[in-house]
Design a protein around this motif. Structure first.
Motif, PDB file in Angstrom:
ATOM      1  N   UNK A  19      38.221  -4.853 -31.576  1.00  0.00           N
ATOM      2  CA  UNK A  19      39.383  -4.020 -31.235  1.00  0.00           C
ATOM      3  C   UNK A  19      40.155  -3.638 -32.499  1.00  0.00           C
ATOM      4  N   UNK A  20      40.314  -4.586 -33.423  1.00  0.00           N
ATOM      5  CA  UNK A  20      40.994  -4.293 -34.689  1.00  0.00           C
ATOM      6  C   UNK A  20      40.178  -3.266 -35.477  1.00  0.00           C
ATOM      7  N   UNK A  21      38.874  -3.464 -35.536  1.00  0.00           N
ATOM      8  CA  UNK A  21      38.017  -2.523 -36.250  1.00  0.00           C
ATOM      9  C   UNK A  21      38.103  -1.127 -35.626  1.00  0.00           C
ATOM     10  N   UNK A  22      38.155  -1.052 -34.311  1.00  0.00           N
ATOM     11  CA  UNK A  22      38.280   0.244 -33.630  1.00  0.00           C
ATOM     12  C   UNK A  22      39.604   0.924 -33.994  1.00  0.00           C
ATOM     13  N   UNK A  27      42.310   5.077 -37.282  1.00  0.00           N
ATOM     14  CA  UNK A  27      43.338   5.311 -38.298  1.00  0.00           C
ATOM     15  C   UNK A  27      42.766   5.907 -39.592  1.00  0.00           C
ATOM     16  N   UNK A  28      41.637   5.348 -40.059  1.00  0.00           N
ATOM     17  CA  UNK A  28      41.139   5.733 -41.378  1.00  0.00           C
ATOM     18  C   UNK A  28      39.706   6.247 -41.400  1.00  0.00           C
ATOM     19  N   UNK A  29      39.006   6.125 -40.288  1.00  0.00           N
ATOM     20  CA  UNK A  29      37.604   6.524 -40.254  1.00  0.00           C
ATOM     21  C   UNK A  29      36.638   5.408 -40.605  1.00  0.00           C
ATOM     22  N   UNK A  30      37.163   4.207 -40.920  1.00  0.00           N
ATOM     23  CA  UNK A  30      36.310   3.074 -41.291  1.00  0.00           C
ATOM     24  C   UNK A  30      35.394   2.714 -40.134  1.00  0.00           C
ATOM     25  N   UNK A  31      34.077   2.835 -40.347  1.00  0.00           N
ATOM     26  CA  UNK A  31      33.055   2.559 -39.340  1.00  0.00           C
ATOM     27  C   UNK A  31      33.244   3.390 -38.073  1.00  0.00           C
ATOM     28  N   UNK A  41      26.306   0.987 -35.242  1.00  0.00           N
ATOM     29  CA  UNK A  41      25.980  -0.222 -36.000  1.00  0.00           C
ATOM     30  C   UNK A  41      27.221  -1.009 -36.449  1.00  0.00           C
ATOM     31  N   UNK A  42      28.404  -0.622 -36.001  1.00  0.00           N
ATOM     32  CA  UNK A  42      29.636  -1.287 -36.452  1.00  0.00           C
ATOM     33  C   UNK A  42      29.644  -2.774 -36.108  1.00  0.00           C
ATOM     34  N   UNK A  43      29.279  -3.110 -34.890  1.00  0.00           N
ATOM     35  CA  UNK A  43      29.315  -4.520 -34.486  1.00  0.00           C
ATOM     36  C   UNK A  43      28.326  -5.348 -35.300  1.00  0.00           C
ATOM     37  N   UNK A  44      27.121  -4.847 -35.492  1.00  0.00           N
ATOM     38  CA  UNK A  44      26.129  -5.586 -36.287  1.00  0.00           C
ATOM     39  C   UNK A  44      26.596  -5.737 -37.735  1.00  0.00           C
ATOM     40  N   UNK A  45      27.281  -4.723 -38.267  1.00  0.00           N
ATOM     41  CA  UNK A  45      27.780  -4.794 -39.644  1.00  0.00           C
ATOM     42  C   UNK A  45      28.912  -5.799 -39.789  1.00  0.00           C
ATOM     43  N   UNK A  46      29.660  -5.992 -38.737  1.00  0.00           N
ATOM     44  CA  UNK A  46      30.776  -6.929 -38.765  1.00  0.00           C
ATOM     45  C   UNK A  46      30.310  -8.377 -38.612  1.00  0.00           C
ATOM     46  N   UNK A  47      29.271  -8.577 -37.838  1.00  0.00           N
ATOM     47  CA  UNK A  47      28.755  -9.927 -37.591  1.00  0.00           C
ATOM     48  C   UNK A  47      27.368 -10.065 -38.217  1.00  0.00           C
ATOM     49  N   UNK A 102      39.102  -5.515 -43.829  1.00  0.00           N
ATOM     50  CA  UNK A 102      39.919  -4.553 -43.102  1.00  0.00           C
ATOM     51  C   UNK A 102      41.097  -5.264 -42.462  1.00  0.00           C
ATOM     52  N   UNK A 103      42.179  -4.491 -42.276  1.00  0.00           N
ATOM     53  CA  UNK A 103      43.420  -5.001 -41.690  1.00  0.00           C
ATOM     54  C   UNK A 103      43.890  -4.012 -40.640  1.00  0.00           C
TER      55      UNK A 103
END
Length: 176
Positions: A19-22, A27-31, A41-47, A102-103
């Motif tokens: 949820x934070x990544x989303x 906000x910034x286009x990150x992933x 692939x965002x979830x796989x990249x995070x974990x 990321x924050x």
């Protein structure tokens, strides 16, 4: 601002981190894609199983940030590796790569990224490794953070994963 707690990631953090990544993506286009939705692939990249350690930052019991580290040898961008090693004069196995900082946009500017970076660097320094990281040239807030923390830009290259007109900017930790 409430106290920032940095701790090792837990499996139960998964949904809150996504949820934070989303929110970061919107906000910034990150992933995120052009519509602000997380890329497949965002979830796989995070974990990522290549991460040797990952941490989250919490404020008032709420997850607000993330950072991870991995051996540079496992970096998928093999063309960047010699740029880092040339900059430090050390072999690949003496470097640790910082990934996925990321924050939450609502919590940015409050010291959370700095706290996460300090945690990652504490571990890297304790193992005698050299910290390295990359970011994209259009991520101006990230560039300013790394420069403010004393990181040294050592190279710019074209990212292998996109044809977009920006550079991948490589940094080494302060003192290297």
């Amino acid at each position: 601002m409430a106290l920032i707690t940095v701790r090792t990631i837990k499996a139960s953090d998964r949904q809150e981190l996504l949820a934070v990544l989303a929110r970061c993506g919107r906000h910034s286009g990150y992933f995120a894609d052009a519509d602000g939705e997380l890329v497949p692939h965002a979830e796989a990249s995070l974990f990522d199983e290549r991460f040797s350690t990952a941490w989250v930052a919490e404020v008032s019991g709420r997850v607000v940030g993330h950072i991870a580290v991995m051996p540079l040898l496992l970096n998928e961008d093999v063309e960047s590796i010699p740029l880092w090693t040339a900059a430090t004069g050390q072999t690949t196995d003496q470097h640790t790569l910082i990934k996925r900082l990321f924050v939450d946009p609502a919590a940015q500017g409050t010291g959370i990224a700095q706290a996460l970076m300090a945690q990652a660097m504490e571990q890297i320094d304790s193992t005698g490794q050299i910290g390295v990281l990359d970011t994209i040239s259009i991520a101006q807030a990230a560039m300013r953070l790394y420069q403010r923390l004393g990181w040294r830009e050592v190279a710019r290259t074209k990212p292998y994963w996109t044809d977009e007109p920006f550079d991948l900017v490589l940094f080494v930790a302060p003192g290297h």
